[in-house]
Design a protein around this motif. Sequence first.
Motif, short mmCIF file in Angstrom:
data_model
loop_
_atom_site.label_atom_id
_atom_site.label_comp_id
_atom_site.label_asym_id
_atom_site.label_seq_id
_atom_site.Cartn_x
_atom_site.Cartn_y
_atom_site.Cartn_z
N LEU A 1 69.24 29.62 -68.41
CA LEU A 1 68.53 28.71 -67.51
C LEU A 1 68.80 29.09 -66.06
O LEU A 1 67.89 29.09 -65.23
CB LEU A 1 68.96 27.28 -67.79
CG LEU A 1 68.12 26.16 -67.18
CD1 LEU A 1 66.70 26.20 -67.72
CD2 LEU A 1 68.76 24.80 -67.49
N TRP A 2 70.05 29.39 -65.76
CA TRP A 2 70.41 29.78 -64.40
C TRP A 2 69.76 31.11 -64.02
O TRP A 2 69.25 31.29 -62.90
CB TRP A 2 71.92 29.89 -64.28
CG TRP A 2 72.36 30.37 -62.93
CD1 TRP A 2 72.34 29.69 -61.75
CD2 TRP A 2 72.88 31.67 -62.63
NE1 TRP A 2 72.81 30.48 -60.73
CE2 TRP A 2 73.16 31.70 -61.24
CE3 TRP A 2 73.15 32.80 -63.39
CZ2 TRP A 2 73.68 32.83 -60.61
CZ3 TRP A 2 73.67 33.92 -62.77
CH2 TRP A 2 73.93 33.92 -61.39
N LYS A 3 69.75 32.07 -64.95
CA LYS A 3 69.16 33.39 -64.69
C LYS A 3 67.66 33.29 -64.44
O LYS A 3 67.11 33.94 -63.55
CB LYS A 3 69.43 34.33 -65.86
CG LYS A 3 68.87 35.74 -65.67
CD LYS A 3 69.24 36.62 -66.85
CE LYS A 3 68.61 38.01 -66.71
NZ LYS A 3 69.07 38.73 -65.51
N VAL B 1 78.59 20.21 -64.44
CA VAL B 1 79.68 19.33 -64.87
C VAL B 1 79.65 19.17 -66.39
O VAL B 1 80.69 19.21 -67.06
CB VAL B 1 79.59 17.96 -64.18
CG1 VAL B 1 80.58 16.98 -64.80
CG2 VAL B 1 79.87 18.11 -62.69
N THR B 2 78.46 18.98 -66.93
CA THR B 2 78.32 18.83 -68.38
C THR B 2 78.84 20.07 -69.11
O THR B 2 79.57 19.97 -70.10
CB THR B 2 76.86 18.58 -68.77
OG1 THR B 2 76.40 17.37 -68.16
CG2 THR B 2 76.70 18.48 -70.29
N LEU B 3 78.48 21.25 -68.62
CA LEU B 3 78.93 22.49 -69.25
C LEU B 3 80.45 22.61 -69.20
O LEU B 3 81.08 22.96 -70.21
CB LEU B 3 78.30 23.69 -68.54
CG LEU B 3 78.69 25.07 -69.10
CD1 LEU B 3 78.25 25.21 -70.56
CD2 LEU B 3 78.10 26.18 -68.25
N VAL B 4 81.05 22.30 -68.05
CA VAL B 4 82.50 22.38 -67.92
C VAL B 4 83.19 21.44 -68.92
O VAL B 4 84.15 21.82 -69.59
CB VAL B 4 82.94 22.05 -66.49
CG1 VAL B 4 84.46 21.89 -66.40
CG2 VAL B 4 82.48 23.15 -65.52
N LYS C 1 61.93 25.82 -70.56
CA LYS C 1 62.98 25.07 -69.85
C LYS C 1 63.52 23.93 -70.72
O LYS C 1 64.73 23.72 -70.82
CB LYS C 1 62.44 24.52 -68.53
CG LYS C 1 63.49 23.89 -67.63
CD LYS C 1 62.86 23.55 -66.27
CE LYS C 1 63.93 23.05 -65.29
NZ LYS C 1 64.44 21.73 -65.65
N THR C 2 62.61 23.21 -71.34
CA THR C 2 63.01 22.11 -72.22
C THR C 2 63.80 22.62 -73.41
O THR C 2 64.79 22.02 -73.83
CB THR C 2 61.77 21.34 -72.71
OG1 THR C 2 61.07 20.80 -71.58
CG2 THR C 2 62.16 20.20 -73.63
N ALA C 3 63.36 23.76 -73.97
CA ALA C 3 64.05 24.34 -75.11
C ALA C 3 65.48 24.75 -74.75
O ALA C 3 66.42 24.54 -75.52
CB ALA C 3 63.28 25.55 -75.63
N LEU C 4 65.66 25.30 -73.55
CA LEU C 4 66.99 25.71 -73.13
C LEU C 4 67.88 24.51 -72.84
O LEU C 4 69.09 24.55 -73.06
CB LEU C 4 66.89 26.59 -71.88
CG LEU C 4 66.31 27.99 -72.10
CD1 LEU C 4 66.10 28.70 -70.77
CD2 LEU C 4 67.22 28.82 -73.01
N PRO D 1 79.70 28.13 -77.28
CA PRO D 1 79.02 29.36 -76.82
C PRO D 1 77.52 29.18 -76.70
O PRO D 1 76.88 29.79 -75.84
CB PRO D 1 79.38 30.39 -77.89
CG PRO D 1 79.79 29.61 -79.08
CD PRO D 1 80.41 28.37 -78.56
N LEU D 2 76.93 28.32 -77.55
CA LEU D 2 75.50 28.08 -77.46
C LEU D 2 75.14 27.43 -76.13
O LEU D 2 74.14 27.79 -75.48
CB LEU D 2 75.06 27.17 -78.62
CG LEU D 2 73.55 26.94 -78.77
CD1 LEU D 2 72.83 28.27 -78.96
CD2 LEU D 2 73.28 26.02 -79.95
N MET D 3 75.97 26.47 -75.68
CA MET D 3 75.75 25.85 -74.38
C MET D 3 75.93 26.86 -73.24
O MET D 3 75.16 26.85 -72.27
CB MET D 3 76.71 24.68 -74.20
CG MET D 3 76.23 23.38 -74.81
SD MET D 3 74.80 22.68 -73.93
CE MET D 3 75.56 22.24 -72.36
#
Length: 202
Positions: free
Chosen positions: A62-64, A75-78, A11-14, A53-55
């Motif tokens: 992480l969601w999967k 929000v951060t991803l957007v 989780k931390t790595a992702l 794309p990495l994000m």
Amino acid sequence: MAEQKINPMLKTALELGPVVVFFAAYVWLKDRVFTIGGADYEGFILVTAGFIPLMLISTGLLWKLTGHLSKMQVVTLVLVVVFGGLSVWLNDDRFFKMKPTLIYVLFGGALGFGLLRGESYLQSVMDAALPLTHDGWMILTRRLCGFFFGLAVLNEAIWRTQSTETWVYFKTFGLTAAIFLFFLTQGSVFKKYGTGEDTPET
């Protein structure tokens, strides 16, 4: 849908992996200029192009794996996609550097809106991890609201007055350390207003 448990290290790595890769790639390519389609792109722009794309991949995984994403992650991803994309498209690093400012203004504004309504939106996302009384949540929320606005101002000051390299170090280490230190200094609130692990405030 409840969040599914996964290996904490995974989780931390992702969550942090893309930032670490971004920093390493920037250090490697910061002094290089690439000509693509007749236009010159600095290393920072190419690293930003790879970061998007990495994000997307890391957040999707992480969601999967957990079946859950926090509002902050979404929000951060957007903002990464929108402002990172603008930086690459317009070949202008200023848009990506503005991203942290907008993130902190949005979250500070959301917390401030909740406070005006006499509520702590922070409690809704952190109650399970930090069981506090209502007064404790309100105090912590007021402090974090001011802290977020302070970080927004600081990010603006850094990217507008310092070099790109200084901003990258600040973004990678300074902001992360600041958030860690903020919660580290809130021990008196946790101690005074904590409800105990098994007795959250109702």
